[in-house]
Design a protein around this motif. Structure first.
Motif, mmCIF file in Angstrom:
data_model
loop_
_atom_site.group_PDB
_atom_site.id
_atom_site.type_symbol
_atom_site.label_atom_id
_atom_site.label_comp_id
_atom_site.label_asym_id
_atom_site.label_seq_id
_atom_site.Cartn_x
_atom_site.Cartn_y
_atom_site.Cartn_z
ATOM 1 N N GLY A 283 0.812 -1.200 0.000
ATOM 2 C CA GLY A 283 0.000 0.000 0.000
ATOM 3 C C GLY A 283 0.847 1.252 0.000
ATOM 4 N N GLN A 284 0.221 2.356 -0.334
ATOM 5 C CA GLN A 284 0.910 3.635 -0.322
ATOM 6 C C GLN A 284 -0.104 4.747 -0.085
ATOM 7 N N ALA A 285 0.375 5.863 0.456
ATOM 8 C CA ALA A 285 -0.503 6.999 0.738
ATOM 9 C C ALA A 285 0.303 8.279 0.627
ATOM 10 N N GLU A 286 -0.390 9.367 0.310
ATOM 11 C CA GLU A 286 0.260 10.665 0.191
ATOM 12 C C GLU A 286 -0.012 11.563 1.389
ATOM 13 N N ALA A 287 -0.871 11.122 2.303
ATOM 14 C CA ALA A 287 -1.203 11.913 3.496
ATOM 15 C C ALA A 287 -1.318 10.993 4.703
ATOM 16 N N ALA A 288 -1.082 11.550 5.881
ATOM 17 C CA ALA A 288 -1.065 10.757 7.106
ATOM 18 C C ALA A 288 -2.408 10.106 7.405
ATOM 19 N N ALA A 289 -3.498 10.844 7.224
ATOM 20 C CA ALA A 289 -4.827 10.300 7.543
ATOM 21 C C ALA A 289 -5.129 9.076 6.689
ATOM 22 N N ASP A 290 -4.838 9.162 5.391
ATOM 23 C CA ASP A 290 -5.050 8.015 4.504
ATOM 24 C C ASP A 290 -4.151 6.848 4.903
ATOM 25 N N ALA A 291 -2.934 7.169 5.306
ATOM 26 C CA ALA A 291 -1.991 6.132 5.695
ATOM 27 C C ALA A 291 -2.499 5.341 6.892
ATOM 28 N N SER B 3 7.900 15.318 5.588
ATOM 29 C CA SER B 3 6.916 16.400 5.454
ATOM 30 C C SER B 3 5.675 15.864 4.755
ATOM 31 N N LEU B 4 4.559 15.860 5.487
ATOM 32 C CA LEU B 4 3.308 15.343 4.944
ATOM 33 C C LEU B 4 2.186 16.356 5.149
ATOM 34 N N PRO B 5 1.174 16.355 4.309
ATOM 35 C CA PRO B 5 0.048 17.280 4.486
ATOM 36 C C PRO B 5 -0.664 17.044 5.821
ATOM 37 N N GLY B 6 -0.762 18.078 6.623
ATOM 38 C CA GLY B 6 -1.528 17.998 7.861
ATOM 39 C C GLY B 6 -0.817 17.415 9.053
ATOM 40 N N MET B 7 0.320 16.779 8.852
ATOM 41 C CA MET B 7 1.015 16.145 9.975
ATOM 42 C C MET B 7 2.467 15.882 9.592
ATOM 43 N N SER B 8 3.387 16.091 10.515
ATOM 44 C CA SER B 8 4.790 15.793 10.222
ATOM 45 C C SER B 8 5.005 14.282 10.183
#
Length: 214
Positions: free
Chosen positions: A36-44, A61-66
């Motif tokens: 799996g893969q994700a571009e944002a922490a929440a999705d991850a 560095s991720l959108p919305g969360m380090s």
């Protein structure tokens, strides 16, 4: 004959080109698979719960969360899943934040082609991996004043810290103002006292002693 189980990896990075490159690199390895893969922490977080990977590779560095904050959440919520940081940043405080959060490895993106696979396999095997390019910035080279129960002298610990930071005996001798033979003696004593056999074992000891966190 049943084939050996592949190690399951999950990648979190907000750059599609990086995700594509990592997928290509990792999919070529017989012992690894990207689940799996994700571009944002929440999705991850959502996907990791369903895919249950063995290791998560996290960008800084991720959108919305380090990335370090995501590692902290993952460590608390999924203690059996190991995490490895893969980032552009190399400042000592930045690296230590990842280790404080629970990461077991740290690799610079500039070193990924040479070091990422080594780091992944070291962490999956229960070890710790620090990119050689930044190890010296992360581990303080002088012992901190404290009560020690490991039996090491200050000089032996100084040598061991330099070994963990990636320095060879000649470099250590220059830094400490000692002969190479003396450095070899201190190193051998430290290794014998702690039952160490390799630099990987030294890094594991450094992690256990909190040297990455000082």
């Amino acid at each position: 004959m049943t084939s050996e189980r592949k190690h399951r990896l999950f990648i979190v990075d907000d750059h599609p080109i990086v995700l594509s490159g990592l997928n290509s690199l990792l999919s070529e390895q017989a012992d690894l698979e990207v689940v799996g893969q994700a571009e944002a922490a929440a999705d991850a977080m959502e996907q990791i719960e369903s895919t249950q990977p063995d290791l998560v590779i996290v960008d800084g560095s991720l959108p919305g969360m380090s990335g370090a904050a995501l590692v902290s959440h993952l460590t608390k919520r999924f203690p059996g899943i190991r995490t490895l940081a893969l980032t552009l940043h190399e400042e000592g405080a930045y690296v230590r934040a990842f280790f404080r959060a629970g990461a077991k490895g740290f690799v610079l993106k500039a070193s990924a082609a040479d070091d990422l696979l080594k780091a992944i396999r070291a962490v999956l095997a229960g070890g710790v991996y620090v990119d050689p390019a930044i190890a010296g910035k992360v581990i303080p080279l002088k012992p901190v004043a404290r009560a020690r129960g490991d039996g090491l002298s200050d000089r032996e610990e100084s040598v061991l810290r330099l070994v963990a930071s990636g320095h060879c005996n000649k470099e250590i001798s220059t830094y400490l103002g000692l002969s190479t033979r003396t450095v070899e003696t201190y190193r051998a004593r430290a290794f014998e006292k702690l039952g160490l056999r390799s630099r990987v074992a030294v890094l594991r000891h450094a992690m256990a002693e909190g040297w990455f966190l000082e």
